[in-house]
Design a protein around this motif. Structure first.
Motif, PDB file in Angstrom:
ATOM      1  N   PRO A 292      61.434  18.502  35.197  1.00  0.00           N
ATOM      2  CA  PRO A 292      62.222  17.670  34.272  1.00  0.00           C
ATOM      3  C   PRO A 292      62.238  16.186  34.663  1.00  0.00           C
ATOM      4  N   GLU A 293      62.198  15.901  35.971  1.00  0.00           N
ATOM      5  CA  GLU A 293      62.261  14.485  36.379  1.00  0.00           C
ATOM      6  C   GLU A 293      60.920  13.780  36.196  1.00  0.00           C
ATOM      7  N   ARG A 294      59.864  14.533  35.888  1.00  0.00           N
ATOM      8  CA  ARG A 294      58.547  13.922  35.650  1.00  0.00           C
ATOM      9  C   ARG A 294      58.212  13.844  34.153  1.00  0.00           C
ATOM     10  N   MET A 295      59.043  14.481  33.355  1.00  0.00           N
ATOM     11  CA  MET A 295      58.766  14.546  31.913  1.00  0.00           C
ATOM     12  C   MET A 295      59.162  13.218  31.270  1.00  0.00           C
ATOM     13  N   LEU A 296      58.293  12.692  30.425  1.00  0.00           N
ATOM     14  CA  LEU A 296      58.574  11.405  29.782  1.00  0.00           C
ATOM     15  C   LEU A 296      58.558  11.562  28.266  1.00  0.00           C
ATOM     16  N   TYR A 297      59.224  10.639  27.586  1.00  0.00           N
ATOM     17  CA  TYR A 297      59.132  10.661  26.117  1.00  0.00           C
ATOM     18  C   TYR A 297      59.006   9.261  25.561  1.00  0.00           C
ATOM     19  N   SER A 298      58.464   9.223  24.344  1.00  0.00           N
ATOM     20  CA  SER A 298      58.241   7.936  23.709  1.00  0.00           C
ATOM     21  C   SER A 298      58.515   8.108  22.219  1.00  0.00           C
ATOM     22  N   ASP A 299      58.851   7.015  21.537  1.00  0.00           N
ATOM     23  CA  ASP A 299      59.047   7.178  20.088  1.00  0.00           C
ATOM     24  C   ASP A 299      57.777   6.881  19.298  1.00  0.00           C
ATOM     25  N   THR A 300      56.689   6.601  20.060  1.00  0.00           N
ATOM     26  CA  THR A 300      55.395   6.453  19.376  1.00  0.00           C
ATOM     27  C   THR A 300      54.391   7.388  20.036  1.00  0.00           C
ATOM     28  N   PRO A 301      53.342   7.809  19.331  1.00  0.00           N
ATOM     29  CA  PRO A 301      52.376   8.750  19.910  1.00  0.00           C
ATOM     30  C   PRO A 301      51.738   8.202  21.192  1.00  0.00           C
ATOM     31  N   VAL A 302      51.408   9.131  22.102  1.00  0.00           N
ATOM     32  CA  VAL A 302      50.816   8.753  23.387  1.00  0.00           C
ATOM     33  C   VAL A 302      49.414   9.353  23.457  1.00  0.00           C
ATOM     34  N   ASP A 303      48.457   8.542  23.872  1.00  0.00           N
ATOM     35  CA  ASP A 303      47.068   8.961  23.953  1.00  0.00           C
ATOM     36  C   ASP A 303      46.906  10.215  24.821  1.00  0.00           C
ATOM     37  N   GLY A 304      46.200  11.189  24.349  1.00  0.00           N
ATOM     38  CA  GLY A 304      45.941  12.399  25.147  1.00  0.00           C
ATOM     39  C   GLY A 304      47.005  13.475  25.005  1.00  0.00           C
ATOM     40  N   PHE A 305      48.068  13.174  24.286  1.00  0.00           N
ATOM     41  CA  PHE A 305      49.139  14.167  24.144  1.00  0.00           C
ATOM     42  C   PHE A 305      49.479  14.388  22.676  1.00  0.00           C
ATOM     43  N   ASN A 306      49.659  15.646  22.349  1.00  0.00           N
ATOM     44  CA  ASN A 306      50.119  15.965  21.005  1.00  0.00           C
ATOM     45  C   ASN A 306      51.217  17.011  21.130  1.00  0.00           C
ATOM     46  N   LEU A 307      52.371  16.544  21.583  1.00  0.00           N
ATOM     47  CA  LEU A 307      53.529  17.418  21.782  1.00  0.00           C
ATOM     48  C   LEU A 307      54.738  16.715  21.177  1.00  0.00           C
ATOM     49  N   ILE A 308      55.133  17.189  20.021  1.00  0.00           N
ATOM     50  CA  ILE A 308      56.214  16.506  19.309  1.00  0.00           C
ATOM     51  C   ILE A 308      57.456  17.385  19.305  1.00  0.00           C
ATOM     52  N   GLY A 309      58.587  16.771  19.580  1.00  0.00           N
ATOM     53  CA  GLY A 309      59.825  17.546  19.594  1.00  0.00           C
ATOM     54  C   GLY A 309      60.975  16.769  18.978  1.00  0.00           C
ATOM     55  N   THR A 310      62.108  17.476  18.923  1.00  0.00           N
ATOM     56  CA  THR A 310      63.305  16.879  18.345  1.00  0.00           C
ATOM     57  C   THR A 310      64.392  16.856  19.406  1.00  0.00           C
ATOM     58  N   VAL A 311      65.066  15.742  19.539  1.00  0.00           N
ATOM     59  CA  VAL A 311      66.129  15.625  20.548  1.00  0.00           C
ATOM     60  C   VAL A 311      67.311  16.492  20.135  1.00  0.00           C
ATOM     61  N   LYS A 312      67.657  17.457  20.997  1.00  0.00           N
ATOM     62  CA  LYS A 312      68.764  18.355  20.655  1.00  0.00           C
ATOM     63  C   LYS A 312      70.075  17.842  21.232  1.00  0.00           C
ATOM     64  N   GLU A 313      70.049  17.492  22.500  1.00  0.00           N
ATOM     65  CA  GLU A 313      71.284  16.967  23.086  1.00  0.00           C
ATOM     66  C   GLU A 313      70.996  16.133  24.325  1.00  0.00           C
ATOM     67  N   GLN A 314      71.947  15.274  24.660  1.00  0.00           N
ATOM     68  CA  GLN A 314      71.826  14.439  25.856  1.00  0.00           C
ATOM     69  C   GLN A 314      73.155  14.442  26.582  1.00  0.00           C
TER      70      GLN A 314
END
Ligand SMILES: Nc1ncnc2c1ncn2[C@@H]1O[C@H](COP(=O)(O)OP(=O)(O)OP(=O)(O)O)[C@@H](O)[C@H]1O
Ligand SMILES: [Mg+2]
Length: 378
Positions: A292-314
């Motif tokens: 979890p501490e290595r996982m990153l997210y962005s609001d724009t697509p990232v080269d080499g990755f196609n993993l899209i999700g929805t923020v459930k809670e923070q």
């Protein structure tokens, strides 16, 4: 800095080779190979019923392996009477003699060996000092706290100067605070006396704190042996990755390999990762573990990755922001980062991670374990 010593420098003290233990139709230890080195603190870690106590009892010589061999300093443990063995055991229940004082409990082993009175006295006093129970000599077990009783049990085992001390969940009955304190004390004692400890626990934090090496077992099968760092950073099986700490697992297959780059398809998307050790081929089944501490997210697509999700809670936990993102197949991805900007709940994010932050695991381990079992049962 991590100190690395070569295999050749270390002296083998316990050698377990091809050991199986079968009770009726219950195969509880499966083809176990394990080498323990002199002076090390080795922990057997695994969930309830995975065979830790059985393994320890076989090393102690209380239980005989169904097949395979166990040697302590090169000699088969079964050839020696219990009192001749250089191995002592401390159990979760203290098993002190209730009618004897602390002094007599600790002195017991030496009296049995007919050691001279003056020497017994000197050694008992010294040992009680080491476990920080100086002055408690005349008390009875019923007049001691749990932690004090356990220290008497440890002193009683150590006074025989065993080469190897086996400890089966020795801190299991203590409350959390005392348990933490005793962890440090035990570790200090082990270093000071330079005795080999084989320690059993199902508490991963305890194992990570105390051990030089950890041996992880699942359902009687050894999964991985390594330093706490190796176990956490390079888990070899899916079980180890999920058992130690938290992680996110993406399971799928290698659909393309170009040089060291693997293109991996998982149920809710696909991505590319570096296979530094070139262990994988096209078509291989794979699990990719990202902490979890290595996982990153962005609001724009990232080269080499196609993993899209929805923020459930923070959720803020102290200075850390924990985020849960749901993928299209319903899997929850855990993300931890130092508190910063919050994302809108319900918003879309693109998941990614840095080079080297994904651990690649072959996923034939369960099938492999089954195959081993089938061979042994035949
Ligand atoms: N004497 C016995 N006869 C039959 N089955 C046994 C015997 N001793 C242990 N078992 C079984 O062997 C398996 C492993 O038991 P073991 O006590 O080694 O587990 P463990 O890893 O120490 O678990 P825990 O964390 O709960 O102490 C269990 O399924 C247990 O029921
Ligand atoms: Mg047990």
């Amino acid at each position: 800095m991590i100190s690395v010593s070569t295999e050749a420098e270390k002296k083998v003290i316990v050698e377990i080779k091809g050991v199986n233990k079968i009770y009726g139709s219950n195969h509880v230890v499966k083809d176990l190979d394990l080498t323990v080195y002199e002076g090390e603190f080795l922990t057997l870690l695994g969930s309830s019923g995975c065979g830790k106590t059985t393994t320890l009892r076989m090393v102690a010589g209380f239980e005989e392996p169904t097949s395979g061999s166990i040697r302590v300093e090169g000699e088969d443990i079964q050839n020696k009477e219990p009192f001749e063995r250089d191995v002592n055991t401390v159990f979760q229940s203290y098993a002190l003699f209730p009618h004897m004082t602390v002094y007599d409990n600790v002195a017991y082993g030496l009296k049995m060996k007919k050691v001279k009175k003056a020497e017994i006295k000197e050694r008992v006093i010294h040992m009680l000092d080491l476990v920080q129970l100086g002055g408690f000599e005349k008390r009875y077990p019923s007049q001691l706290s749990g932690g004090q009783k356990q220290r008497v049990a440890i002193a009683r085992a150590l006074i025989n100067r065993p080469k190897v001390l086996l400890l089966d969940e020795p801190l299991g009955a203590l409350d959390l605070k005392l348990r933490k304190q005793m962890q440090l004390e035990l570790k200090r004692l082990q270093r000071k006396l330079n005795i080999t400890f084989i320690y059993v626990t199902h508490d991963q934090e305890e194992a990570l704190t105390m051990s030089d090496r950890i041996c992880i077992m699942n359902d009687g099968v050894l999964q991985q042996v390594g330093t706490p760092y190796e176990i956490y950073e390079t888990p070899k099986t899916k079980f180890v990755a999920t058992f130690i700490g938290e992680t996110n697992l993406f399971e799928g297959s290698v659909i393309k390999k170009s040089g060291r780059k693997l293109h991996i398809a998982v149920e809710p998307g696909d991505f590319a990762v570096e296979d530094e050790n070139e262990n994988f081929n096209q078509g291989d089944m794979i699990a990719v573990s990202v902490r979890p501490e290595r996982m990153l997210y962005s609001d724009t697509p990232v080269d080499g990755f196609n993993l899209i999700g929805t923020v459930k809670e923070q959720v803020y936990v102290g200075s850390v922001l924990k985020t849960i993102v749901i993928l299209s197949n319903g899997n929850e991805i855990k993300i931890e980062r130092l508190a910063g900007q919050e994302l809108p709940t319900g918003g879309q994010v693109y998941l990614y991670w840095g080079n080297g932050d994904a651990k690649l695991i072959h996923t034939f381990d369960n099938v492999f374990a089954q195959a081993v079992e089938n061979i042994v049962m035949q």
